[in-house]
Design an enzyme around this catalytic site. Structure first.
Site, short mmCIF file in Angstrom:
data_model
loop_
_atom_site.label_atom_id
_atom_site.label_comp_id
_atom_site.label_asym_id
_atom_site.label_seq_id
_atom_site.Cartn_x
_atom_site.Cartn_y
_atom_site.Cartn_z
N LYS A 142 0.83 -1.19 0.09
CA LYS A 142 -0.11 -0.09 0.05
C LYS A 142 0.71 1.07 0.09
O LYS A 142 2.10 1.16 0.52
CB LYS A 142 -0.78 0.13 1.26
CG LYS A 142 -2.09 0.97 1.18
CD LYS A 142 -3.05 0.11 0.21
CE LYS A 142 -4.40 0.81 0.16
NZ LYS A 142 -5.44 -0.02 -0.32
P1 NAD Z 1 -13.01 7.92 -2.31
O1 NAD Z 1 -12.04 8.92 -2.07
O2 NAD Z 1 -13.35 7.92 -3.72
O3 NAD Z 1 -14.23 8.13 -1.35
C1 NAD Z 1 -14.22 8.33 -0.10
C2 NAD Z 1 -15.54 8.53 0.45
O4 NAD Z 1 -15.57 8.61 1.84
C3 NAD Z 1 -15.88 10.01 0.15
O5 NAD Z 1 -17.34 10.17 -0.07
C4 NAD Z 1 -15.44 10.79 1.36
O6 NAD Z 1 -16.11 12.23 1.48
C5 NAD Z 1 -15.74 9.93 2.41
N1 NAD Z 1 -15.25 10.12 3.66
C6 NAD Z 1 -13.73 10.31 3.74
N2 NAD Z 1 -13.42 10.37 5.11
C7 NAD Z 1 -14.22 10.06 5.86
C8 NAD Z 1 -14.84 10.29 7.13
N3 NAD Z 1 -13.86 10.40 8.18
N4 NAD Z 1 -16.01 9.89 7.65
C9 NAD Z 1 -17.04 9.47 6.52
N5 NAD Z 1 -16.94 9.45 5.29
C10 NAD Z 1 -15.33 9.96 5.05
O7 NAD Z 1 -12.22 6.39 -1.73
P2 NAD Z 1 -12.72 5.09 -2.33
O8 NAD Z 1 -11.88 4.82 -3.33
O9 NAD Z 1 -14.12 4.84 -2.59
O10 NAD Z 1 -12.41 4.08 -1.10
C11 NAD Z 1 -13.24 4.21 0.06
C12 NAD Z 1 -12.89 2.83 0.91
O11 NAD Z 1 -12.77 1.74 -0.01
C13 NAD Z 1 -11.41 2.97 1.37
O12 NAD Z 1 -11.55 2.22 2.88
C14 NAD Z 1 -10.52 2.21 0.61
O13 NAD Z 1 -9.55 1.56 1.03
C15 NAD Z 1 -11.67 1.12 0.10
N6 NAD Z 1 -11.26 0.48 -1.04
C16 NAD Z 1 -11.38 1.03 -2.30
C17 NAD Z 1 -10.91 0.43 -3.25
C18 NAD Z 1 -10.94 0.98 -4.68
O14 NAD Z 1 -10.73 0.58 -5.83
N7 NAD Z 1 -11.10 2.40 -4.78
C19 NAD Z 1 -10.64 -0.97 -3.46
C20 NAD Z 1 -10.75 -1.64 -2.01
C21 NAD Z 1 -11.07 -1.09 -1.25
#
Ligand code: NAD
Length: 450
Positions: A142
């Site tokens: 990561k």
């Molecule tokens: P992103 O940045 O596109 O979206 C994150 C969302 O969470 C936004 O709506 C933001 O406003 C909100 N957010 C941020 N901090 C917050 C908080 N403290 N409380 C509440 N909401 C909050 O990110 P993403 O890519 O959608 O990732 C979200 C989660 O999914 C993360 O835990 C990430 O590790 C996990 N994830 C993402 C992927 C991927 O392909 N993008 C793959 C596996 C896991």
């Protein structure tokens, strides 16, 4: 111990950087002691806690346990960025490789204020288990830069991304370590990373996944994590004789994963009654129009400002009564403080590490089933794997093929986790970790790590 493939550094300076990072890794990445679950656990302690439980159940020998509980290599870098006002701001950046027994390291890059060493370590370890569980041929890694991307201009973000890429350029590579998007990063970030890497090493589309399709990205990658979440939720609902169609769904986070999970759940007939972003959420028990909300967020400050429902805080959102709760934002949101107030039968961990170990126990005692992150959000890395394969083969797949293969792999992994949990009478998380740790331990043993 070497977790690397046979590729060699190209230049003396790369060799030096590798040696330096190996030295620091021994000090910085050692396994934390085995501890009882408690409220103040750091993200890495929490991730390692679940690993140790699996190691106990599997009777892993001590040498193997210490290899798998610690990180292989940690690179911490300074990322100075010239801001638009001419001032140079220094950010901290990390690339952490947890275990490479099953293949090149693979994992996203996060731009977020909380992305510190401990958080990135935890996320790297989860990638090792996730990749093993869905059986893609990767180890776990990561990256992160501690910053608030919402406060950076496009130009600042580009300079930060390019600088970070050149700093970690020594330890990434198509057969070594392949970054991807995560919180605060997206396809554009990957395009800059690919370009910055290519300027030094030549055209290398396979250096990152989650790129724009025009640059060799895979069709279907953007929505893959959300699609995987929904495939998994539907499979588990079926096993529990629960109707997914018409099920009420609450989703925390309306970014890449949250939006796509909401959209695809709605399309599959579920009723998404609440979503939120970092600022606030919106609740309507009759169901929300996800596309309308998505268009609204293009200009609005927060999704909670939409008129189609009641504005709720992120804390209140987690306590809304529903059939399926999907935390899709950040880690550590369901804790011992609110686990008892969660009113659902099924939590699907779209985010990484949203439930603390203590809360996990409380939910289990309350009969709430939890689909663990290492299974639920593995759709993203699965399609990243397809993208990497397409880049290596220089051959483009059709979207139908991508979605077909994704569904096949997610369904197979879900089936394996569910059967193991029934057979061993354990939770889905325990079953998932047992399968993943077994696979990584076997690969490490065959390679002769211990
Ligand atoms: P992103 O940045 O596109 O979206 C994150 C969302 O969470 C936004 O709506 C933001 O406003 C909100 N957010 C941020 N901090 C917050 C908080 N403290 N409380 C509440 N909401 C909050 O990110 P993403 O890519 O959608 O990732 C979200 C989660 O999914 C993360 O835990 C990430 O590790 C996990 N994830 C993402 C992927 C991927 O392909 N993008 C793959 C596996 C896991």
């Amino acid at each position: 111990m070497s977790a690397e493939k046979t590729s060699k550094p190209n230049e003396p300076e790369e060799q030096e950087a590798l040696e330096e990072s190996r030295d620091t890794a021994t000090e910085m990445g050692s396994a934390p002691p085995v501890v009882e679950a408690h409220d103040e656990m750091t993200p890495f302690e929490a991730a390692t806690y679940f690993f140790h439980l699996a190691a106990d159940r599997l009777g892993l020998r001590d040498e193997m346990r210490s290899v798998l509980a610690s990180t292989y290599r940690e690179m911490a870098v300074q990322v100075p960025v010239k801001m638009d006002d001419g001032f140079i701001k220094v950010h901290r950046g990390y690339r952490i490789q947890h275990n490479g027994a099953r293949g090149p390291y693979k994992g996203g890059v996060r731009f977020h204020p909380s992305a510190d060493l401990d958080e990135v370590r935890a996320l790297a370890a989860l990638m090792t288990w996730k990749n093993a569980l869905v059986d893609v041929p990767f180890g776990g890694a990561k990256g992160g830069v501690q910053c608030d991307p919402r406060k950076l201009s496009e130009g600042e973000l580009e300079r930060l991304t390019r600088r970070f890429t050149s700093m970690i350029g020594y330890i990434i590579g198509v057969q070594r370590d392949i970054p991807a998007p995560d919180m605060g990063t997206n396809a554009q970030t990957m395009a800059w990373m690919m370009d910055a890497y290519g300027q030094k090493y030549g055209y290398t589309p396979g250096i990152v996944t989650g790129k724009p399709v025009e640059l060799g990205g895979s069709p279907g990658r953007e929505e893959a994590t959300g699609r995987g979440v929904v495939i998994c939720a539907r499979e588990i609902a079926k096993k529990r004789n629960m109707q997914f169609r018409d099920a009420s769904v609450v989703i925390q986070g309306f970014g890449n994963v949250g939006y796509w999970a909401a959209r695809l759940a709605s399309e599959a007939g579920a009723k998404v009654v609440a979503v939120s972003d970092v600022t606030s959420g919106i609740y309507n028990k009759e169901g929300l129009d996800i596309q309308d909300l998505h268009s609204f967020t293009a200009d609005a400050e927060t999704v909670g400002d939409h008129e189609d429902g009641d504005k709720v805080s992120n804390d209140d959102l987690l306590e809304i009564e529903c059939d399926i709760l999907i935390p899709a934002a950040i880690e550590g949101v369901i804790t011992s403080d609110n686990a008892d107030k969660v009113r659902t039968q099924l939590v699907v961990e779209a985010a990484n590490g949203p439930i603390t170990p203590v809360a996990d126990k409380i939910l289990a005692e309350n009969g709430v089933m939890v689909v663990p992150d290492i299974l639920a959000n593995a759709g993203g890395v699965t399609v990243s794997y397809f993208e990497w394969v397409q880049n290596i083969q220089e051959f483009r797949w059709e979207i139908d093929n991508v979605n077909f293969e994704l569904k096949k792999r997610m369904t197979k992994a879900t089936e394996a986790v569910f059967s193991r949990s029934e057979h061993d009478e354990t939770s889905l998380r325990d079953a998932g970790f047992d399968i993943a740790v077994e696979r990584v331990a076997r690969a490490a043993e065959l390679r002769g790590y211990v």
